[in-house]
Design an enzyme around this catalytic site. Structure first.
Site, PDB file in Angstrom:
ATOM      1  N   ASP A  88       3.425  34.892  32.356  1.00 18.19           N
ATOM      2  CA  ASP A  88       3.400  33.591  32.969  1.00 18.19           C
ATOM      3  C   ASP A  88       2.645  32.522  32.317  1.00 18.19           C
ATOM      4  O   ASP A  88       1.500  32.658  31.706  1.00 18.19           O
ATOM      5  CB  ASP A  88       2.825  33.446  34.257  1.00 18.19           C
ATOM      6  CG  ASP A  88       3.516  34.203  35.469  1.00 18.19           C
ATOM      7  OD1 ASP A  88       4.623  34.976  35.104  1.00 18.19           O
ATOM      8  OD2 ASP A  88       3.102  34.085  36.700  1.00 18.19           O
ATOM      9  N   GLU A 114       7.990  29.951  35.168  1.00 14.59           N
ATOM     10  CA  GLU A 114       7.958  29.739  36.300  1.00 14.59           C
ATOM     11  C   GLU A 114       6.729  28.903  37.137  1.00 14.59           C
ATOM     12  O   GLU A 114       6.790  28.147  37.938  1.00 14.59           O
ATOM     13  CB  GLU A 114       8.373  30.758  37.441  1.00 14.59           C
ATOM     14  CG  GLU A 114       7.280  31.821  37.306  1.00 14.59           C
ATOM     15  CD  GLU A 114       7.466  33.057  38.657  1.00 14.59           C
ATOM     16  OE1 GLU A 114       7.854  32.434  39.678  1.00 14.59           O
ATOM     17  OE2 GLU A 114       6.857  34.041  38.264  1.00 14.59           O
ATOM     18  N   ASN A 115       5.545  29.012  36.208  1.00 13.09           N
ATOM     19  CA  ASN A 115       4.466  28.316  36.661  1.00 13.09           C
ATOM     20  C   ASN A 115       3.856  27.410  35.737  1.00 13.09           C
ATOM     21  O   ASN A 115       2.741  27.107  35.579  1.00 13.09           O
ATOM     22  CB  ASN A 115       3.342  29.539  36.925  1.00 13.09           C
ATOM     23  CG  ASN A 115       3.669  30.379  38.105  1.00 13.09           C
ATOM     24  OD1 ASN A 115       4.114  29.774  39.065  1.00 13.09           O
ATOM     25  ND2 ASN A 115       3.665  31.772  37.710  1.00 13.09           N
ATOM     26  N   ASN A 153       9.741  34.006  41.418  1.00 11.78           N
ATOM     27  CA  ASN A 153       9.829  33.735  42.487  1.00 11.78           C
ATOM     28  C   ASN A 153       9.468  32.122  42.954  1.00 11.78           C
ATOM     29  O   ASN A 153       9.622  31.698  43.845  1.00 11.78           O
ATOM     30  CB  ASN A 153       9.034  34.583  43.392  1.00 11.78           C
ATOM     31  CG  ASN A 153       7.490  34.662  43.278  1.00 11.78           C
ATOM     32  OD1 ASN A 153       7.026  34.667  42.057  1.00 11.78           O
ATOM     33  ND2 ASN A 153       6.833  34.608  43.974  1.00 11.78           N
ATOM     34  N   HIS A 154       8.788  31.493  42.039  1.00 14.78           N
ATOM     35  CA  HIS A 154       8.274  30.388  41.987  1.00 14.78           C
ATOM     36  C   HIS A 154       9.467  29.361  41.102  1.00 14.78           C
ATOM     37  O   HIS A 154       9.201  28.004  41.166  1.00 14.78           O
ATOM     38  CB  HIS A 154       7.108  29.935  41.421  1.00 14.78           C
ATOM     39  CG  HIS A 154       5.766  30.550  42.090  1.00 14.78           C
ATOM     40  ND1 HIS A 154       5.691  30.320  43.414  1.00 14.78           N
ATOM     41  CD2 HIS A 154       4.985  31.415  42.054  1.00 14.78           C
ATOM     42  CE1 HIS A 154       4.740  31.197  44.028  1.00 14.78           C
ATOM     43  NE2 HIS A 154       4.155  31.721  43.171  1.00 14.78           N
TER      44      HIS A 154
END
Length: 191
Positions: free
Chosen positions: A40, A71-72, A99-100
């Protein structure tokens, strides 16, 4: 995440033939590629760090391909289109999502148009984006398939990642299917 590396026969290669494909009458050779997989990238500080250092790291380490989970990157949960562009400009070749991935709605249109970004393959099929991403690196086609595990994820609408990758590999797109000219060389889990 999985990476499926495909190359055209005749490229400079080293190694032994694969018994699995030899049984099918397909000649294979192993190609070695240096892949830097980044976990991440969280927030502006991480993005700034990569913008200052990633190109130099690629040169120093001789990295052929950089894959980063983005994603983050924006506000800790999600990814904006501007931050996706910034991440790609740092030297990242492929952005994977998790998932984000779709928390910031502005990414929904962007992900459909970005060839260098892949959402998890096992998200519900109506979600935007593709569940894999392919890129040509030094005469080889690399396909990256992000997948989400289902343990401790808090949601239950993710499809079984093992079934998804098995189905993908059984029904490879034409550009990736083994032939006398294209051979999958390696499949490796990074998560």
């Amino acid at each position: 995440m999985y990476a499926l590396i495909i190359h055209q026969r005749g490229a400079a290669c080293q190694g032994l033939a694969s018994p699995k494909y030899a049984r099918l009458g397909i000649e294979t050779e192993h190609t070695f590629m240096k892949i830097l997989a980044l976990g991440d990238v969280v927030g502006r500080r991480a993005l700034d760090y990569l913008s200052r250092r990633l190109w130099r790291m690629r040169d120093t380490l001789g990295v052929d391909l950089v894959i980063a989970n983005g994603e983050n990157t924006s506000e800790i949960h999600g990814l904006s289109a501007a931050d996706a562009d910034a991440l790609l400009s740092t030297g990242v070749d492929i952005i994977t999502l998790g998932n984000h991935a779709l928390d910031m709605h502005q990414i929904h249109d962007y992900i459909d148009d970005c060839r260098y970004m892949a959402r998890p393959m096992n998200l519900p099929p109506q979600q935007p984006g593709e569940g894999y991403c392919k890129i040509d690196i030094q005469g080889k086609t690399v396909c990256v398939v992000p997948l989400l595990g289902r343990v401790h994820m808090g949601r239950f609408d993710y499809d079984d990642p093992f079934r998804m990758i098995d189905n993908f590999l059984k029904n490879l797109p034409r550009w990736a299917a083994p032939s006398k000219k294209r051979t999958p060389l390696t499949l490796f889990p990074s998560r």
